[in-house]
Design a protein around this motif. Structure first.
Motif, mmCIF file in Angstrom:
data_model
loop_
_atom_site.group_PDB
_atom_site.id
_atom_site.type_symbol
_atom_site.label_atom_id
_atom_site.label_comp_id
_atom_site.label_asym_id
_atom_site.label_seq_id
_atom_site.Cartn_x
_atom_site.Cartn_y
_atom_site.Cartn_z
ATOM 1 N N MET A 1 -3.276 4.067 6.828
ATOM 2 C CA MET A 1 -2.376 2.960 6.521
ATOM 3 C C MET A 1 -2.681 1.777 7.431
ATOM 4 O O MET A 1 -2.552 1.874 8.655
ATOM 5 C CB MET A 1 -0.920 3.411 6.710
ATOM 6 C CG MET A 1 0.105 2.271 6.632
ATOM 7 S SD MET A 1 0.033 1.302 5.113
ATOM 8 C CE MET A 1 0.697 2.447 3.910
ATOM 9 N N TYR B 1 0.798 4.290 -2.837
ATOM 10 C CA TYR B 1 0.732 5.715 -2.505
ATOM 11 C C TYR B 1 1.902 6.464 -3.162
ATOM 12 O O TYR B 1 1.718 7.517 -3.787
ATOM 13 C CB TYR B 1 0.859 5.905 -0.991
ATOM 14 C CG TYR B 1 -0.417 5.932 -0.178
ATOM 15 C CD1 TYR B 1 -1.559 6.608 -0.599
ATOM 16 C CD2 TYR B 1 -0.446 5.326 1.082
ATOM 17 C CE1 TYR B 1 -2.701 6.663 0.199
ATOM 18 C CE2 TYR B 1 -1.581 5.365 1.881
ATOM 19 C CZ TYR B 1 -2.707 6.035 1.431
ATOM 20 O OH TYR B 1 -3.833 6.089 2.224
ATOM 21 N N ARG C 1 -7.890 -0.417 -2.165
ATOM 22 C CA ARG C 1 -7.305 0.380 -3.234
ATOM 23 C C ARG C 1 -8.197 1.580 -3.583
ATOM 24 O O ARG C 1 -7.697 2.688 -3.820
ATOM 25 C CB ARG C 1 -7.070 -0.513 -4.458
ATOM 26 C CG ARG C 1 -6.459 0.173 -5.665
ATOM 27 C CD ARG C 1 -5.073 0.733 -5.388
ATOM 28 N NE ARG C 1 -4.132 -0.220 -4.871
ATOM 29 C CZ ARG C 1 -3.373 -1.057 -5.588
ATOM 30 N NH1 ARG C 1 -3.489 -1.077 -6.906
ATOM 31 N NH2 ARG C 1 -2.506 -1.857 -5.009
ATOM 32 N N GLN D 1 -7.549 4.244 -1.125
ATOM 33 C CA GLN D 1 -6.288 4.922 -1.409
ATOM 34 C C GLN D 1 -6.444 5.894 -2.583
ATOM 35 O O GLN D 1 -5.934 7.015 -2.536
ATOM 36 C CB GLN D 1 -5.195 3.900 -1.737
ATOM 37 C CG GLN D 1 -4.652 3.170 -0.522
ATOM 38 C CD GLN D 1 -3.393 2.408 -0.861
ATOM 39 O OE1 GLN D 1 -3.455 1.255 -1.300
ATOM 40 N NE2 GLN D 1 -2.245 3.021 -0.685
ATOM 41 N N ARG E 1 0.825 -1.197 0.000
ATOM 42 C CA ARG E 1 0.000 0.000 0.000
ATOM 43 C C ARG E 1 0.865 1.255 0.000
ATOM 44 O O ARG E 1 0.527 2.259 -0.643
ATOM 45 C CB ARG E 1 -0.965 -0.038 1.187
ATOM 46 C CG ARG E 1 -2.154 -0.962 0.902
ATOM 47 C CD ARG E 1 -2.704 -1.670 2.115
ATOM 48 N NE ARG E 1 -3.801 -2.552 1.701
ATOM 49 C CZ ARG E 1 -3.619 -3.762 1.138
ATOM 50 N NH1 ARG E 1 -2.379 -4.221 0.916
ATOM 51 N NH2 ARG E 1 -4.659 -4.499 0.799
ATOM 52 N N LEU F 1 -6.433 -1.882 4.021
ATOM 53 C CA LEU F 1 -6.847 -0.658 3.336
ATOM 54 C C LEU F 1 -7.145 -0.948 1.862
ATOM 55 O O LEU F 1 -6.338 -1.527 1.146
ATOM 56 C CB LEU F 1 -5.740 0.392 3.442
ATOM 57 C CG LEU F 1 -5.999 1.764 2.825
ATOM 58 C CD1 LEU F 1 -7.170 2.463 3.498
ATOM 59 C CD2 LEU F 1 -4.734 2.626 2.915
#
Length: 370
Positions: free
Chosen positions: A348, A260, A354, A357, A256, A352
């Motif tokens: 975070m 980011y 996608r 995000q 993740r 989490l």
């Protein structure tokens, strides 16, 4: 959209039956203090850290305090550390009777800058606490070299960094001892407080084991001033269920974080600074922390959009009111103070999504586009 910094509910549901069965096992045994679950966790976490000893204690703050005391830090000593950390680091030094000596940070990693340590050493210096902030280890090779030269103890404050590595070495291998926190939000979190000291030093381990039970050995015979700071058997049982999943969760955090970083650098690489994983480091991303301009305005904007963020940490320890007698003032640690104005941590955790995000990224881009 409502995106939390951390959501533990999915993790709990995935292991609910196992957790409840384990808790029932403890209740049925009626062995609630320093029982088999604590012993198992101590052994497993020590092995995971590639050291010989694990000593379960009440919380991560006590872990630092007890490690310092067990290492011989006492009234009149000085301990060098970073001011860009949670209060527990400096608080533990003060509670041990010693004086915190704060030095500046590496602006890239937010960790203590080894080049600032040697000039802070005096005849009173007894130890260095290296905080592995956000999940990335400080430069332990440089810190250990300085410590060996000056015969200093090194305590790794790894509250945020269980599972982190540096050049193949684990947290705990490179210092005199390392300390973990099992606070619920940590990468390996209990359902309450908990902590552990890990070390290869048998003498330090023995002293820490005595200190955590009122300084008593044998029972009711007290040779040192200790505390009541034992890792709870119920919390250890929960952690034993969760521990086998730790590496998988760490890898999910890394995935993740990479997403980011890729997307934010693609869109805002000339505006913000994404986390940098130093060569040789294995970052476990307890937090995903950016450096940004207009940090407070960004945080407010994201809040309105339903995105939770956190600032770790808005006021460095050297300018905290409780440490005013140390004589530090604003401007003494410029990189630390700059980080306190620019750092912001995004949602975070291993589960989490996608799409969440993507929403966070979209809103950050939207803010700077405007």
């Amino acid at each position: 959209m409502k995106i939390q910094m951390l959501d533990l509910s999915e993790q709990y549901l995935s292991m609910k039956d196992e957790v409840i069965a384990k808790l029932d096992e403890v209740m049925s045994s009626s062995q609630f203090i320093l029982g088999s679950n604590v012993k198992q966790l101590e052994s497993d976490v020590a092995k995971y850290s590639n050291v010989a000893h694990g000593i379960g204690v009440g919380n991560g703050s006590d872990a630092i305090h007890i490690a310092l005391q067990a290492a011989g830090v006492e009234t009149g000593d000085e301990v060098i550390t970073t001011a860009f950390t949670f209060f527990a680091t400096g608080g533990a030094i003060a509670r041990a009777g010693a004086t915190p000596v704060y030095v500046d940070i590496d602006p890239v990693t937010f960790n203590i800058n080894p080049s600032k340590i040697e000039e802070a050493i005096t005849e009173k210096t007894k130890a260095i606490i290296s905080v592995h902030l956000y999940g990335q280890m400080a430069d332990m090779e440089a810190i250990k070299s300085i410590a060996d030269k000056h015969n200093l103890v090194v305590i790794e404050d790894a509250a945020q960094a269980i599972g982190a590595k540096q050049k193949g070495k684990s947290v705990g291998e490179l210092g005199t001892a390392a300390t973990y926190s099992f606070f619920p939000t940590k990468n390996l979190g209990a359902y309450g407080d908990g902590g552990m000291i890990v070390t290869d030093d048998s003498d330090l381990a023995e002293k820490a084991s005595v200190i955590r039970v009122h300084g008593s050995k044998p029972k009711y015979y007290h040779h040192v001033l200790g505390y009541n700071s034992r890792l709870d058997e119920l919390q250890a049982a929960i952690l034993n269920v969760k521990f086998p999943h730790l590496d998988k969760w760490s890898n999910s955090r890394r995935e993740r974080a990479a997403y980011y970083t890729e997307k934010l650098n693609e869109k805002l690489g000339d505006v913000i600074q994404t986390p940098v994983e130093k060569e040789g480091n294995h970052h476990v991303f307890h937090q995903y922390t950016l450096r940004v301009p207009d940090r407070d305005e960004l945080q407010n904007y994201l809040k309105v959009q339903g995105v939770a963020t956190m600032v770790y940490y808005p006021m460095p320890l050297h300018v905290q009111p409780v440490f005013k007698e140390l004589g530090y003032k604003e401007g003494d640690l410029p990189e630390t103070e700059k980080a306190a104005e620019e750092a912001i941590s995004l949602p975070m955790y291993p589960e989490l999504k996608r799409k969440d995000q993507d929403f966070v990224i979209e809103k950050i881009v939207e803010f700077y586009s405007n």
